[in-house]
Design a protein around this motif. Structure first.
Motif: not given
Ligand SMILES: Nc1ncnc2c1ncn2[C@@H]1O[C@H](COP(=O)(O)OP(=O)(O)OP(=O)(O)O)[C@@H](O)[C@H]1O
Ligand SMILES: [Mg+2]
Length: 149
Positions: A92-100, A102-107, A125-130, A134-138
Protein backbone atom coordinates in the motif's frame (compact mmCIF):
# COMPACT_ATOMS: atom_id res chain seq x y z
CA UNK A 1 6.72 -5.05 29.71
CA UNK A 2 7.25 -7.79 27.15
CA UNK A 3 5.50 -10.92 28.48
CA UNK A 4 5.59 -14.14 26.49
CA UNK A 5 2.31 -15.36 25.08
CA UNK A 6 0.41 -18.14 26.81
CA UNK A 7 -0.35 -19.67 23.45
CA UNK A 8 0.13 -18.94 19.76
CA UNK A 9 -0.54 -20.29 16.27
CA UNK A 10 0.59 -19.76 12.69
CA UNK A 11 -1.14 -20.71 9.46
CA UNK A 12 -0.47 -20.23 5.78
CA UNK A 13 -2.89 -20.68 2.90
CA UNK A 14 -3.30 -19.49 -0.69
CA UNK A 15 -5.18 -16.26 -1.36
CA UNK A 16 -8.37 -17.88 -2.65
CA UNK A 17 -11.76 -16.62 -1.58
CA UNK A 18 -12.73 -20.14 -0.49
CA UNK A 19 -10.11 -19.78 2.30
CA UNK A 20 -11.67 -16.67 3.83
CA UNK A 21 -13.96 -18.88 5.92
CA UNK A 22 -11.02 -21.06 6.97
CA UNK A 23 -9.08 -18.02 8.22
CA UNK A 24 -12.09 -16.72 10.15
CA UNK A 25 -12.69 -20.10 11.77
CA UNK A 26 -9.05 -20.80 12.66
CA UNK A 27 -8.84 -17.42 14.41
CA UNK A 28 -12.16 -18.04 16.15
CA UNK A 29 -11.14 -21.53 17.29
CA UNK A 30 -7.92 -20.13 18.73
CA UNK A 31 -9.58 -17.21 20.53
CA UNK A 32 -12.28 -19.56 21.87
CA UNK A 33 -9.65 -20.96 24.24
CA UNK A 34 -10.12 -17.73 26.23
CA UNK A 35 -13.87 -18.34 26.59
CA UNK A 36 -14.78 -15.03 24.93
CA UNK A 37 -18.23 -13.49 24.85
CA UNK A 38 -20.24 -14.16 21.70
CA UNK A 39 -19.81 -10.48 20.81
CA UNK A 40 -16.01 -10.54 21.16
CA UNK A 41 -15.80 -13.70 19.07
CA UNK A 42 -17.96 -12.17 16.35
CA UNK A 43 -15.78 -9.03 16.36
CA UNK A 44 -12.60 -11.08 15.84
CA UNK A 45 -14.17 -13.12 13.04
CA UNK A 46 -15.35 -9.99 11.27
CA UNK A 47 -12.00 -8.21 11.57
CA UNK A 48 -10.04 -11.25 10.34
CA UNK A 49 -12.46 -11.69 7.49
CA UNK A 50 -11.93 -8.08 6.34
CA UNK A 51 -8.14 -8.38 6.57
CA UNK A 52 -8.02 -11.65 4.65
CA UNK A 53 -10.49 -10.42 2.02
CA UNK A 54 -8.21 -7.44 1.41
CA UNK A 55 -5.28 -9.78 0.73
CA UNK A 56 -7.38 -11.80 -1.69
CA UNK A 57 -8.99 -8.84 -3.47
CA UNK A 58 -6.25 -6.20 -3.47
CA UNK A 59 -2.81 -7.58 -2.60
CA UNK A 60 -2.50 -10.08 -5.41
CA UNK A 61 -4.74 -8.48 -8.01
CA UNK A 62 -2.06 -8.72 -10.73
CA UNK A 63 -0.67 -12.15 -9.81
CA UNK A 64 -1.62 -15.64 -10.80
CA UNK A 65 1.08 -17.87 -9.24
CA UNK A 66 1.05 -19.04 -5.61
CA UNK A 67 -0.11 -16.13 -3.46
CA UNK A 68 0.35 -16.84 0.24
CA UNK A 69 -1.51 -15.36 3.18
CA UNK A 70 0.01 -15.82 6.63
CA UNK A 71 -2.06 -15.54 9.78
CA UNK A 72 -0.70 -15.68 13.31
CA UNK A 73 -2.35 -15.43 16.68
CA UNK A 74 -1.12 -15.05 20.23
CA UNK A 75 -2.72 -14.35 23.58
CA UNK A 76 -1.16 -13.10 26.76
CA UNK A 77 -1.87 -13.65 30.47
CA UNK A 78 -3.97 -10.47 30.68
CA UNK A 79 -6.21 -11.59 27.79
CA UNK A 80 -4.56 -9.34 25.22
CA UNK A 81 -4.95 -11.12 21.90
CA UNK A 82 -2.98 -10.25 18.78
CA UNK A 83 -3.85 -11.56 15.32
CA UNK A 84 -1.71 -10.68 12.32
CA UNK A 85 -2.64 -11.12 8.67
CA UNK A 86 0.19 -10.76 6.17
CA UNK A 87 0.55 -10.96 2.42
CA UNK A 88 3.44 -10.67 0.00
CA UNK A 89 1.46 -8.69 -2.52
CA UNK A 90 1.60 -5.25 -4.07
CA UNK A 91 1.73 -3.28 -0.82
CA UNK A 92 0.00 0.00 0.00
CA UNK A 93 1.52 3.27 -1.11
CA UNK A 94 -0.35 5.61 1.24
CA UNK A 95 -1.55 3.84 4.38
CA UNK A 96 -3.29 6.84 5.93
CA UNK A 97 -5.34 7.28 2.78
CA UNK A 98 -6.12 3.54 2.62
CA UNK A 99 -7.52 3.48 6.17
CA UNK A 100 -9.76 6.51 5.59
CA UNK A 101 -13.44 5.52 5.74
CA UNK A 102 -14.98 5.06 2.28
CA UNK A 103 -11.59 5.13 0.51
CA UNK A 104 -11.31 2.35 -2.05
CA UNK A 105 -9.27 1.76 -5.17
CA UNK A 106 -11.99 -0.53 -6.48
CA UNK A 107 -13.48 0.74 -9.68
CA UNK A 108 -16.03 -2.02 -10.15
CA UNK A 109 -18.44 -0.63 -7.55
CA UNK A 110 -18.28 -3.83 -5.48
CA UNK A 111 -16.25 -2.43 -2.58
CA UNK A 112 -17.30 0.23 -0.13
CA UNK A 113 -13.93 1.23 1.32
CA UNK A 114 -14.99 0.28 4.84
CA UNK A 115 -12.77 -2.75 5.57
CA UNK A 116 -10.11 -0.97 7.60
CA UNK A 117 -12.74 1.12 9.38
CA UNK A 118 -14.54 -2.07 10.40
CA UNK A 119 -11.28 -3.65 11.62
CA UNK A 120 -10.52 -0.52 13.63
CA UNK A 121 -13.92 -0.38 15.26
CA UNK A 122 -14.14 -4.10 16.02
CA UNK A 123 -10.70 -4.26 17.67
CA UNK A 124 -9.03 -2.22 20.40
CA UNK A 125 -6.18 -1.39 18.05
CA UNK A 126 -5.35 -1.96 14.41
CA UNK A 127 -2.02 -1.19 12.79
CA UNK A 128 -1.03 -1.51 9.16
CA UNK A 129 2.52 -1.77 7.91
CA UNK A 130 3.31 -2.11 4.25
CA UNK A 131 6.03 -1.85 1.64
CA UNK A 132 5.20 -1.28 -1.98
CA UNK A 133 6.02 -4.39 -3.99
CA UNK A 134 6.75 -6.41 -0.83
CA UNK A 135 3.46 -6.80 0.98
CA UNK A 136 1.28 -5.74 3.86
CA UNK A 137 0.79 -6.77 7.47
CA UNK A 138 -2.31 -5.93 9.47
CA UNK A 139 -2.08 -6.33 13.23
CA UNK A 140 -5.32 -6.65 15.15
CA UNK A 141 -5.29 -6.33 18.94
CA UNK A 142 -8.22 -7.07 21.20
CA UNK A 143 -8.40 -7.73 24.91
CA UNK A 144 -10.55 -10.77 25.64
CA UNK A 145 -11.72 -10.78 29.21
CA UNK A 146 -14.81 -12.69 30.22
CA UNK A 147 -16.91 -10.58 32.60
CA UNK A 148 -17.22 -12.15 36.08
CA UNK A 149 -20.73 -13.44 36.71
N1 LIG B 1 -3.57 -6.20 1.66
C1 LIG B 1 -3.65 -5.15 0.83
N2 LIG B 1 -2.79 -5.00 -0.20
C2 LIG B 1 -2.86 -3.94 -1.05
N3 LIG B 1 -3.78 -2.96 -0.93
C3 LIG B 1 -4.67 -3.05 0.08
C4 LIG B 1 -4.66 -4.14 1.01
N4 LIG B 1 -5.65 -3.95 1.90
C5 LIG B 1 -6.24 -2.81 1.54
N5 LIG B 1 -5.68 -2.25 0.47
C6 LIG B 1 -6.04 -0.95 -0.16
O1 LIG B 1 -6.72 -0.16 0.80
C7 LIG B 1 -8.00 0.21 0.31
C8 LIG B 1 -8.98 0.30 1.45
O2 LIG B 1 -9.22 -0.99 2.02
P1 LIG B 1 -10.60 -1.27 2.75
O3 LIG B 1 -10.62 -2.68 3.19
O4 LIG B 1 -10.83 -0.22 3.78
O5 LIG B 1 -11.70 -1.02 1.60
P2 LIG B 1 -12.02 -1.93 0.32
O6 LIG B 1 -11.39 -3.27 0.46
O7 LIG B 1 -11.70 -1.14 -0.89
O8 LIG B 1 -13.60 -2.08 0.43
P3 LIG B 1 -14.41 -3.03 1.45
O9 LIG B 1 -13.43 -3.56 2.45
O10 LIG B 1 -15.44 -2.15 2.09
O11 LIG B 1 -14.99 -4.11 0.60
C9 LIG B 1 -8.34 -0.81 -0.75
O12 LIG B 1 -9.27 -0.31 -1.72
C10 LIG B 1 -6.97 -1.10 -1.37
O13 LIG B 1 -6.60 -0.11 -2.30
MG1 LIG C 1 -11.54 -4.37 2.20
Amino acid sequence: MNKSPLNRFKAEFPAKSINEGYARMVAAAFVSQLDPTVADLADIKTAVSEAVTNCIVHAYRDKSDYCPIYITGAYYPDGKTVITVRDKGCGIEDISKAVTPLYTTDTGGERSGMGFTIMESFCDKMTVSSRVGKGTTVRLVKKIVRPQS
